[in-house]
Design a protein around this motif. Structure first.
Motif, PDB file in Angstrom:
ATOM      1  N   VAL A 551      -4.566  -1.683  12.068  1.00  0.00           N
ATOM      2  CA  VAL A 551      -4.052  -0.373  11.523  1.00  0.00           C
ATOM      3  C   VAL A 551      -3.620  -0.550  10.053  1.00  0.00           C
ATOM      4  N   THR A 552      -4.583   0.175   9.305  1.00  0.00           N
ATOM      5  CA  THR A 552      -4.293   0.095   7.784  1.00  0.00           C
ATOM      6  C   THR A 552      -3.958   1.583   7.130  1.00  0.00           C
ATOM      7  N   TYR A 553      -3.470   1.282   6.030  1.00  0.00           N
ATOM      8  CA  TYR A 553      -2.994   2.616   5.281  1.00  0.00           C
ATOM      9  C   TYR A 553      -3.500   2.561   3.876  1.00  0.00           C
ATOM     10  N   GLY A 554      -4.522   3.283   3.515  1.00  0.00           N
ATOM     11  CA  GLY A 554      -5.190   2.919   2.212  1.00  0.00           C
ATOM     12  C   GLY A 554      -5.958   1.843   1.993  1.00  0.00           C
ATOM     13  N   SER A 555      -6.472   1.305   3.037  1.00  0.00           N
ATOM     14  CA  SER A 555      -7.166   0.009   3.163  1.00  0.00           C
ATOM     15  C   SER A 555      -6.302  -1.173   3.600  1.00  0.00           C
ATOM     16  N   MET A 556      -4.909  -1.140   3.197  1.00  0.00           N
ATOM     17  CA  MET A 556      -4.087  -2.208   3.213  1.00  0.00           C
ATOM     18  C   MET A 556      -3.652  -2.303   4.662  1.00  0.00           C
ATOM     19  N   PRO A 557      -3.559  -3.618   5.035  1.00  0.00           N
ATOM     20  CA  PRO A 557      -2.929  -3.720   6.494  1.00  0.00           C
ATOM     21  C   PRO A 557      -1.542  -3.626   6.980  1.00  0.00           C
ATOM     22  N   LEU A 558      -1.300  -2.932   7.841  1.00  0.00           N
ATOM     23  CA  LEU A 558       0.378  -2.524   8.029  1.00  0.00           C
ATOM     24  C   LEU A 558       0.979  -3.798   8.616  1.00  0.00           C
ATOM     25  N   ASP A 559      -0.044  -4.884   8.946  1.00  0.00           N
ATOM     26  CA  ASP A 559       0.576  -6.005   9.540  1.00  0.00           C
ATOM     27  C   ASP A 559       0.724  -7.128   8.570  1.00  0.00           C
ATOM     28  N   GLN A 560       0.745  -6.900   7.433  1.00  0.00           N
ATOM     29  CA  GLN A 560       0.852  -7.762   6.299  1.00  0.00           C
ATOM     30  C   GLN A 560       1.862  -7.748   5.346  1.00  0.00           C
ATOM     31  N   PHE A 561       2.634  -8.872   5.246  1.00  0.00           N
ATOM     32  CA  PHE A 561       3.757  -9.020   4.356  1.00  0.00           C
ATOM     33  C   PHE A 561       3.675 -10.285   3.612  1.00  0.00           C
ATOM     34  N   ALA A 562       4.344  -9.987   2.193  1.00  0.00           N
ATOM     35  CA  ALA A 562       4.223 -10.951   1.282  1.00  0.00           C
ATOM     36  C   ALA A 562       5.589 -11.420   0.581  1.00  0.00           C
ATOM     37  N   PHE A 563       5.965 -12.507   0.793  1.00  0.00           N
ATOM     38  CA  PHE A 563       7.480 -12.753   0.273  1.00  0.00           C
ATOM     39  C   PHE A 563       7.087 -13.560  -1.079  1.00  0.00           C
ATOM     40  N   GLU A 564       8.044 -13.109  -1.981  1.00  0.00           N
ATOM     41  CA  GLU A 564       8.209 -13.778  -3.435  1.00  0.00           C
ATOM     42  C   GLU A 564       9.453 -14.659  -3.360  1.00  0.00           C
ATOM     43  N   ILE A 565       8.985 -15.780  -3.423  1.00  0.00           N
ATOM     44  CA  ILE A 565      10.040 -16.979  -3.599  1.00  0.00           C
ATOM     45  C   ILE A 565      10.091 -17.663  -5.088  1.00  0.00           C
ATOM     46  N   ASP A 566      11.192 -17.831  -5.490  1.00  0.00           N
ATOM     47  CA  ASP A 566      11.243 -18.244  -7.156  1.00  0.00           C
ATOM     48  C   ASP A 566      11.212 -19.669  -7.261  1.00  0.00           C
ATOM     49  N   ALA A 567      11.127 -20.306  -8.280  1.00  0.00           N
ATOM     50  CA  ALA A 567      10.902 -21.686  -8.450  1.00  0.00           C
ATOM     51  C   ALA A 567      11.691 -22.705  -7.896  1.00  0.00           C
ATOM     52  N   ASN A 568      13.043 -22.266  -7.489  1.00  0.00           N
ATOM     53  CA  ASN A 568      14.080 -22.844  -6.776  1.00  0.00           C
ATOM     54  C   ASN A 568      13.978 -22.739  -5.312  1.00  0.00           C
ATOM     55  N   ARG A 570      14.091 -19.900  -3.318  1.00  0.00           N
ATOM     56  CA  ARG A 570      14.972 -18.845  -2.691  1.00  0.00           C
ATOM     57  C   ARG A 570      13.942 -17.938  -2.602  1.00  0.00           C
ATOM     58  N   VAL A 571      13.888 -17.033  -1.635  1.00  0.00           N
ATOM     59  CA  VAL A 571      13.255 -15.869  -1.509  1.00  0.00           C
ATOM     60  C   VAL A 571      13.897 -14.851  -2.112  1.00  0.00           C
ATOM     61  N   VAL A 572      13.384 -14.039  -2.951  1.00  0.00           N
ATOM     62  CA  VAL A 572      13.847 -12.888  -3.629  1.00  0.00           C
ATOM     63  C   VAL A 572      13.439 -11.518  -3.084  1.00  0.00           C
ATOM     64  N   SER A 573      12.323 -11.349  -2.319  1.00  0.00           N
ATOM     65  CA  SER A 573      11.644 -10.314  -2.010  1.00  0.00           C
ATOM     66  C   SER A 573      10.897 -10.167  -1.054  1.00  0.00           C
ATOM     67  N   VAL A 574      10.413  -9.193  -0.094  1.00  0.00           N
ATOM     68  CA  VAL A 574       9.320  -9.151   0.706  1.00  0.00           C
ATOM     69  C   VAL A 574       8.661  -7.709   0.354  1.00  0.00           C
ATOM     70  N   GLU A 575       7.521  -7.590   0.534  1.00  0.00           N
ATOM     71  CA  GLU A 575       6.641  -6.698   0.243  1.00  0.00           C
ATOM     72  C   GLU A 575       5.686  -6.316   1.565  1.00  0.00           C
ATOM     73  N   PRO A 576       6.217  -5.261   2.215  1.00  0.00           N
ATOM     74  CA  PRO A 576       5.037  -4.682   3.461  1.00  0.00           C
ATOM     75  C   PRO A 576       3.838  -4.221   2.567  1.00  0.00           C
ATOM     76  N   ILE A 577       2.812  -4.881   2.777  1.00  0.00           N
ATOM     77  CA  ILE A 577       1.577  -4.408   1.693  1.00  0.00           C
ATOM     78  C   ILE A 577       1.156  -2.953   1.879  1.00  0.00           C
ATOM     79  N   ALA A 578       1.133  -2.571   2.784  1.00  0.00           N
ATOM     80  CA  ALA A 578       0.653  -1.178   3.354  1.00  0.00           C
ATOM     81  C   ALA A 578       1.690  -0.201   2.521  1.00  0.00           C
ATOM     82  N   LEU A 579       2.787  -0.631   2.327  1.00  0.00           N
ATOM     83  CA  LEU A 579       3.874   0.695   1.784  1.00  0.00           C
ATOM     84  C   LEU A 579       4.023   0.325   0.444  1.00  0.00           C
TER      85      LEU A 579
END
Length: 586
Positions: A551-568, A570-579
């Protein structure tokens, strides 16, 4: 939910399906644990304590052969730059010094050299991949071995009596799928071990000296290249190429000849220059190490220490220490000499065997281990290569899901037939559950928590559970909508009762100059009320790989997620790619 129901109805004919609970994709279900996480893990500490107690008791019990058999073990991690050893054990047999006037070491340690037998084959394939890659692996071996090219047409008239060399590829030889004879003139050749009178007494007919199938060389005198091919080409095939795995030492002798043709160098020099020296394997030898560095349980001759395999050396001649075998394994998992994609191809099965949990690789043995603690379909693939020659046994085992492995070397005159794998079973029983627990502990400490974005009225809560694989998404709302319900319903084509989402690492990471990272995870959408089916002939309740990015929304997968991790770290955020929104961790 009316519009959603209408939309689902429109999707009914699409080839989507919903996985049964706890059906992860192939591969690790948590990010691979760091060495620091492994060392500090209570689960790993408990496993090490249990292994220490088990081997202490084993070494005091002569029913295991402990009085005459020495061995060395290392369990190690390849997850970072440090050469981390999680567990090591060295047992020196009392008989080594009490009974034998050994010319080798008096006590074994991490640098003691043992014979490897067929573990040599990993060095052989590693050398080929470093020297030439795998782009030629679908080419026929006849392209690089003229002796085989000259007889490539024989099988057209008589496939029962002649190997179809034109269809035998380099990859077939490397993966034991060529269907050729196991050895020529060496192991198992009875005419090398008994005279004609003995053979006849066992029911065999006498052989005339002029019979072309009678080996004129083998263990002694050893065959040169001409003699080897003259004899090999008289031997019938075991199978047609690519029929079934059929173990063949001759395959690796032929591979050695082929690489020499391609590169114009001796096989030994290529191995030393492309693998042994770059990795600093100073206790590893292609042939004939000094006696002073080795475990020699008896005389060099009777133990098999001194015997050399000649041109069949790429199949089983080498010597090494447990620390060097561990370094070899680390280098493979770290892709120290190969591109990461090349390593991933190497650590995949080439064929199945008749045993449901087993396969073969290049030339790995593959074991598929089910972890019952995961309460579902969690399978860990182990890649191993064992060896046996003379008084020696060996084993290298890689667990790519954790970037962990273990090395086993054995020496003694009465080694139980399966001792290398018996030791592996002891290690694995403690190690595998502990590794999974340590990975979950690290994932929980890093990723678990609440995430939100007030502007988009979006929230997410991530946890882990000891009886379920992957990260659990306990809550996910977007613009006030229950996205777990939406995602499971869209993919499953029905109204879920207890929708849930699990997140699994994809191996995709972007590392920036400042040390921060963007790490991708893939989700499976499940309904906890969807019961697992009983075993069926063709249908399955674990087809997750079919539904990824369904399932995709605007070509982006609903089941894909990306976490941002800082240099230390630590996780700072998560992005549901499709949203197209980032939820900050609180």
């Amino acid at each position: 939910m009316k519009r959603l129901s209408v939309y689902i109805t429109a999707l009914l004919l699409l080839p989507f399906s919903l996985a049964a609970p706890n059906c992860p994709p192939l591969g690790p279900v948590f990010p691979k644990p760091s060495s620091a996480a492994l060392i500090s893990s209570p689960s790993i500490k408990a496993a090490v304590a249990n292994l220490t107690a088990t081997f202490t008791a084993r070494d005091a019990d002569n029913s295991t052969g402990a009085y005459s058999t020495s061995y060395s073990i290392e369990v190690w991690s390849a997850s970072d730059a440090a050469d981390t050893t999680l567990f090591s054990w060295h047992h020196t047999a009392p008989n080594l010094t009490a009974t034998w006037n050994t010319t080798g070491v008096r006590k074994v340690d991490k640098n003691t050299v043992y014979r490897l037998g067929s573990l040599t084959k990993i060095f052989t394939i590693y050398t080929w991949l470093v020297q030439d890659g795998d782009t030629r692996w679908n080419e026929p071996i006849t392209k690089y071995v003229p002796e085989l090219a000259a007889v490539a047409d024989r099988a057209k008239d008589d496939p029962v009596g002649n190997v179809d060399w034109g269809e035998v590829t380099i990859g077939a030889l490397a993966s034991q799928m060529a269907g050729v004879v196991r050895d020529y003139g060496l192991l198992g050749e009875l005419t090398q071990d008994m005279n004609e009178t003995q053979a006849v007494s066992y029911g065999f007919p006498p052989l005339n000296d002029s019979d072309p199938t009678l080996p004129k060389c083998g263990e002694w005198p050893q065959c040169n290249r001409t003699e080897f091919f003259n004899g090999l080409l008289q031997v019938v095939p075991s199978y047609a190429p690519f029929t079934t795995p059929a173990y063949a030492n001759t395959a690796f002798q032929i591979l050695g000849y082929a690489l020499e043709t391609i590169k114009g160098k001796s096989f030994q020099s290529m191995m030393e220059d492309s693998v042994l020296k770059p990795l600093g394997l100073n206790h590893t030898y292609y042939a004939s190490p000094p006696n002073s560095v080795g475990l020699i349980p008896g005389t060099p001759k009777e133990s098999g220490w001194a015997y050399q395999l000649g041109d069949e050396s790429p199949a089983g001649n080498m010597y090494s220490s447990v620390s060097d075998i561990s370094a070899l394994g680390r280098s493979i998992l770290k892709s120290a000499l190969l591109r990461p994609a090349q390593t991933r191809r190497w650590l995949k099965p080439a064929a199945l065997t008749s045993e449901p949990v087993a396969g073969v690789g290049y030339p790995w043995g593959v074991r598929r281990i089910i972890l019952p603690e995961a309460n579902g379909k969690r399978t860990v693939d182990a890649y191993n290569k064992a060896g046996r020659v003379g008084y020696y046994g060996s084993l290298l085992n890689l667990l790519p899901d954790y970037d962990v492995g273990f090395s086993v070397l054995i020496g003694g005159p009465s080694i139980p037939g399966n001792m290398n794998f018996n030791l592996a079973d002891i290690i694995g029983e403690q190690l595998l559950p502990a590794l999974e627990a340590a990975a979950r502990e690290q994932a929980d400490a890093t990723y678990a928590g609440s995430y939100h974005d007030e502007t988009a009225n979006s929230t997410m809560r991530i946890t882990t559970q000891s009886d379920r694989p992957g990260l659990g998404m306990d809550q996910w709302t977007s613009n006030g909508t229950d996205m777990a319900y939406v995602a499971v319903a869209l993919q499953g084509q029905y109204t879920p009762v207890q929708p849930t989402i699990r997140l699994y690492p994809t191996g995709l990471e972007t590392t920036r100059a400042d040390g921060s990272k963007r790490v991708a995870f893939k989700a499976t959408f499940e309904d906890l009320q969807s019961l697992s089916r009983p075993n069926s002939m063709f249908s399955t309740d674990c087809g997750t790989w079919v539904t990824l990015t369904a399932v995709t929304y605007g070509s982006m997968p609903l089941d894909q997620f990306a976490f941002e991790i800082d240099a230390n770290g630590r996780v700072v955020s998560v992005e549901p790619i499709a949203l197209r929104v980032k939820l900050q961790k609180t």
